[in-house]
Every structure is written in C-alpha cells, then in structure tokens.
Design a protein around this motif. Sequence first.
Motif, PDB file in Angstrom:
ATOM      1  N   ALA A 257       0.847  -1.199   0.000  1.00 52.46           N
ATOM      2  CA  ALA A 257       0.000   0.000   0.000  1.00 52.46           C
ATOM      3  C   ALA A 257       0.874   1.237   0.000  1.00 52.46           C
ATOM      4  O   ALA A 257       1.936   1.255   0.612  1.00 52.46           O
ATOM      5  CB  ALA A 257      -0.910   0.008   1.224  1.00 52.46           C
ATOM      6  N   GLY A 258       0.431   2.271  -0.670  1.00 49.05           N
ATOM      7  CA  GLY A 258       1.161   3.527  -0.703  1.00 49.05           C
ATOM      8  C   GLY A 258       0.417   4.536  -1.540  1.00 49.05           C
ATOM      9  O   GLY A 258      -0.796   4.469  -1.690  1.00 49.05           O
ATOM     10  N   ASP A 259       1.169   5.472  -2.106  1.00 51.50           N
ATOM     11  CA  ASP A 259       0.538   6.453  -2.971  1.00 51.50           C
ATOM     12  C   ASP A 259       1.544   6.911  -4.015  1.00 51.50           C
ATOM     13  O   ASP A 259       2.743   6.769  -3.846  1.00 51.50           O
ATOM     14  CB  ASP A 259       0.012   7.642  -2.168  1.00 51.50           C
ATOM     15  CG  ASP A 259       1.120   8.502  -1.611  1.00 51.50           C
ATOM     16  OD1 ASP A 259       1.432   9.528  -2.221  1.00 51.50           O
ATOM     17  OD2 ASP A 259       1.677   8.135  -0.559  1.00 51.50           O
ATOM     18  N   ALA A 260       1.018   7.447  -5.078  1.00 53.20           N
ATOM     19  CA  ALA A 260       1.830   7.970  -6.176  1.00 53.20           C
ATOM     20  C   ALA A 260       1.567   9.457  -6.330  1.00 53.20           C
ATOM     21  O   ALA A 260       1.316   9.951  -7.416  1.00 53.20           O
ATOM     22  CB  ALA A 260       1.521   7.219  -7.464  1.00 53.20           C
ATOM     23  N   GLY A 261       1.563  10.157  -5.202  1.00 52.37           N
ATOM     24  CA  GLY A 261       1.313  11.592  -5.240  1.00 52.37           C
ATOM     25  C   GLY A 261      -0.065  11.904  -5.794  1.00 52.37           C
ATOM     26  O   GLY A 261      -1.063  11.341  -5.364  1.00 52.37           O
ATOM     27  N   TYR A 262      -0.090  12.777  -6.783  1.00 52.58           N
ATOM     28  CA  TYR A 262      -1.372  13.187  -7.364  1.00 52.58           C
ATOM     29  C   TYR A 262      -2.021  12.103  -8.221  1.00 52.58           C
ATOM     30  O   TYR A 262      -3.155  12.233  -8.629  1.00 52.58           O
ATOM     31  CB  TYR A 262      -1.191  14.455  -8.195  1.00 52.58           C
ATOM     32  CG  TYR A 262      -0.835  15.647  -7.349  1.00 52.58           C
ATOM     33  CD1 TYR A 262      -1.777  16.214  -6.508  1.00 52.58           C
ATOM     34  CD2 TYR A 262       0.441  16.177  -7.363  1.00 52.58           C
ATOM     35  CE1 TYR A 262      -1.457  17.288  -5.704  1.00 52.58           C
ATOM     36  CE2 TYR A 262       0.771  17.259  -6.566  1.00 52.58           C
ATOM     37  CZ  TYR A 262      -0.187  17.813  -5.741  1.00 52.58           C
ATOM     38  OH  TYR A 262       0.132  18.868  -4.952  1.00 52.58           O
ATOM     39  N   LEU A 263      -1.295  11.011  -8.475  1.00 53.25           N
ATOM     40  CA  LEU A 263      -1.861   9.927  -9.262  1.00 53.25           C
ATOM     41  C   LEU A 263      -2.771   9.022  -8.439  1.00 53.25           C
ATOM     42  O   LEU A 263      -3.437   8.162  -8.971  1.00 53.25           O
ATOM     43  CB  LEU A 263      -0.748   9.108  -9.913  1.00 53.25           C
ATOM     44  CG  LEU A 263       0.132   9.878 -10.893  1.00 53.25           C
ATOM     45  CD1 LEU A 263       1.260   8.990 -11.394  1.00 53.25           C
ATOM     46  CD2 LEU A 263      -0.688  10.411 -12.054  1.00 53.25           C
TER      47      LEU A 263
END
Length: 135
Positions: free
Chosen positions: A14-20
Amino acid sequence: RDIDGSGPDDIWVAGDAGYLGDILLHWDGVTWTHEQGPASGAAMAKVMTMEPDNAWAVPYSTSEGDVFYYWDGSAWGDGATLDVPGAVTITWYDVAKTGACDAWAVGAYYDGTAYQPLAVRLMPGDEHVGHCQQA
C-alpha cells in the motif's frame, strides 16, 4: 509505505503515487497486480492481510466519518466507518492483527487544540464481510 501478507502467494503493498492516487499492489505468487482502490486518491498508509480474502487498507490521514477499506477477495470497498467526535484530522501510525477477524489501528487525532492518542478495533460491518460476521 507498507507491506503485509498472509503467505507467499498473498502479499499486499500500500502507498501512494502523489497526485496519481493510491497504490494497492497484490502478489499472488506469480505476478503483481495493481488493484483499484476505493480511496479516491487518498494516500494509503498501512495494509494488513489476514487471509487471501480478508485484508484492510488504512488511509494516511482521515477526518471523522472517513472509512478504513476492506478487501473481500475480489474488490476493495468500505470496511469500517470511523466516528471520533471532535476530531479535525486523524493520522494512523500502525495496524495489527490478533486473529482472522480481529484487527486494531493506532494513531492520533487533532481536536483543534492538541493531538490525542487513538486506538480503534476494526470490525467489518455485517454487510461487508461474510466470513467475519458476528453470530
């Protein structure tokens, strides 16, 4: 931001790709699959896998009424709604499993003047998780 699994053929990242938007990757023992999360762009802070059809994803920061997300083996959906009266924001630090249907999250909430400690038990709603329903 986090990785967990219930075995060598059931791993979640799990994580994030900033604005993506959010990232929820699943390893089935052969290939990685990018699963569509329900978080509408929220950064995923933690993931916890109890069984192949039983996992939780926790957004990094939420506000009152936001949800923890639940994997039922086929899709991510709303798992548990958090209600902390007076909370302006909530930040999650960790999640832990104590059984196939028993999970806890710890963090802190900001009440407008100071941060307060917070621990909650994650119990899927009775309509969300068939094999974890309370009798």
